[in-house]
Design a protein around this motif. Structure first.
Motif, mmCIF file in Angstrom:
data_model
loop_
_atom_site.group_PDB
_atom_site.id
_atom_site.type_symbol
_atom_site.label_atom_id
_atom_site.label_comp_id
_atom_site.label_asym_id
_atom_site.label_seq_id
_atom_site.Cartn_x
_atom_site.Cartn_y
_atom_site.Cartn_z
ATOM 1 N N ARG A 156 0.820 -1.219 0.000
ATOM 2 C CA ARG A 156 0.000 0.000 0.000
ATOM 3 C C ARG A 156 0.852 1.266 0.000
ATOM 4 O O ARG A 156 1.799 1.386 0.790
ATOM 5 N N ASP A 177 0.675 -7.600 5.087
ATOM 6 C CA ASP A 177 -0.300 -7.213 4.063
ATOM 7 C C ASP A 177 0.360 -7.195 2.693
ATOM 8 O O ASP A 177 0.791 -6.163 2.194
ATOM 9 N N GLU A 209 -3.635 -4.455 -5.729
ATOM 10 C CA GLU A 209 -4.772 -4.757 -4.844
ATOM 11 C C GLU A 209 -4.967 -3.636 -3.840
ATOM 12 O O GLU A 209 -6.092 -3.306 -3.466
ATOM 13 N N ASP A 210 -3.820 -3.048 -3.396
ATOM 14 C CA ASP A 210 -3.853 -2.220 -2.187
ATOM 15 C C ASP A 210 -3.761 -0.725 -2.478
ATOM 16 O O ASP A 210 -3.351 0.048 -1.618
ATOM 17 N N TRP A 331 -2.470 -2.901 10.627
ATOM 18 C CA TRP A 331 -3.023 -2.809 9.259
ATOM 19 C C TRP A 331 -2.939 -1.386 8.700
ATOM 20 O O TRP A 331 -3.415 -0.441 9.319
ATOM 21 N N HIS A 332 -2.301 -1.255 7.552
ATOM 22 C CA HIS A 332 -2.131 0.014 6.846
ATOM 23 C C HIS A 332 -1.469 1.066 7.733
ATOM 24 O O HIS A 332 -1.825 2.245 7.708
HETATM 25 ZN ZN ZN Z 1 -3.870 -3.627 2.518
#
Ligand code: ZN
Ligand code: AHN
Length: 361
Positions: A156, A177, A209-210, A331-332
């Protein structure tokens, strides 16, 4: 590796089963053999149309090889995760992204897969054109019966859930991730190359995807801004009429103590496979990770593969209904680093997936 051979009789009657010279024959045995042989030949003569006799007699025995499930090496998987992270964030259009793509494609080739890198220009939520690469490794491309395993390999560009808003536009390492799913599939690819498999297996690393629209941006909800690589592939598969028995997606499968709940799209698309995966995990002793309870509906790569190609797909994804984002505290954020990766989690997921796919006939 121990290999058991099973033979399926395809209609040929082996005379040695009836008249075996190495067996000591008594009068009684001769009589039983005679009655048995007469009966079999009579039944065969009565039931089969005359014209078929020759083709039945000349059909060779078909051999089915039962291959034992290989042992998943979590040390090896961990190294594949670390190797990706060492390139830096694999954000589409970046140098690290290009280098990592080459590395993944070459490794898959080294394991014996036939590799296609599918390139596509996809447009992100902010109109950036992303030079996306879906990396496709095919084992036994000639086989019609296939299994699909996939994960996203990009990371990401925004740490938009970081505790410090100053980091919202900083790219993340994406150790769990992104890199964890790919790392597990790289280890599975290595093992398939070494051990073989009775079915065709495709391993796809999806890109972009991210790059989904961040939540803090005040724009209308855009679920289709995620999963751009899989959306492209599902509508333009690398082979015409591509089909697989089923697909398994791995997403965020490396964090310490990760919980995997039954993802709700998976339960709708592929209820039998979802239950089989969670049961297999429990049988292998991994029920502390694979929780037998429903999770959420998660927009992820499996949704598009299922929708466009009708392949029943399951998403194994970290999901904790009690955490702030549902996806674990890292996450992120900039905390999604190698420090977050635990070999026990990699092992639980990797061994479970191997067990499921080596149980296929
Ligand atoms: Zn992600
Ligand atoms: C959404 O947040 C819409 N889907 C989660 C997909 C995802 C992001 N997987 C990893 N990062």
């Amino acid at each position: 590796m121990k290999i058991n051979h099973y033979f399926i009789q395809t209609g040929r009657i082996d005379a040695s089963l009836i008249f075996n010279p190495s067996t000591k024959m008594t009068k009684k045995n001769y009589f039983i053999s005679f009655v048995l042989a007469t009966t079999i030949f009579t039944i065969a003569a009565c039931n089969k149309p005359h014209t078929n006799t020759r083709s039945i007699a000349s059909t060779p025995q078909k051999e089915v090889v039962k291959i034992n499930t290989p042992v998943f090496n979590s040390d090896s998987a961990y190294n594949y995760v670390a190797k990706q992270v060492a390139f830096g964030p694999r954000v589409p259009n970046s140098e690290a992204h290009k280098k990592c793509a080459k590395y993944l494609a070459n490794e898959l080739k080294r394991f014996g897969a036939e590799v296609i890198v599918q390139e596509a220009d996809v447009v992100a939520f902010d109109k950036t054109v992303l030079k996306a690469k879906n990396i496709i490794g095919q084992f036994y491309p000639e086989k019609n019966n296939r299994i699909l395993l996939f994960a996203h390999w990009d990371s990401r560009p925004f740490a938009d859930y970081d505790k410090d808003p100053a980091n919202y536009n900083t790219p993340i390492d994406g150790a769990s991730d992104g890199a964890s799913g790919v790392g597990i599939l790289m280890e599975i690819a290595r093992l398939i190359g070494k051990t073989g498999h009775n079915l065709g297996v495709d391993i796809i690393f999806f890109d972009a995807e991210d790059y989904g629209q961040p939540d803090h941006i005040k724009l209308p909800h855009a679920p289709d801004s995620w999963c751009l690589g899989s959306q492209y592939w599902a509508q333009n598969p690398h082979k015409k009429n591509y089909y697989a028995r089923y697909g398994i997606l791995l997403d965020m499968v490396g964090a310490k103590g990760a919980l995997f709940h039954l993802e709700r799209h998976s339960l709708q698309f592929a209820p039998t496979l979802t239950k089989k995966i969670w049961e297999t995990a429990a049988n292998l002793g991994f029920s502390s990770h694979f929780i037998n309870a429903h999770g959420g509906y998660i927009t992820d790569d499996h949704v598009y593969v299922n929708q466009h190609l009708n392949i029943p797909c399951v998403d194994i994804i970290q999901y904790d209904p009690n955490s702030r984002t549902s996806f674990g505290t890292y996450w992120h954020t900039l905390d999604d680093t190698m420090d977050n990766i635990d070999q026990l989690t990699l092992k639980a997921v990797g061994q479970t997936v191997l067990e499921v796919i080596y149980d296929e006939k």
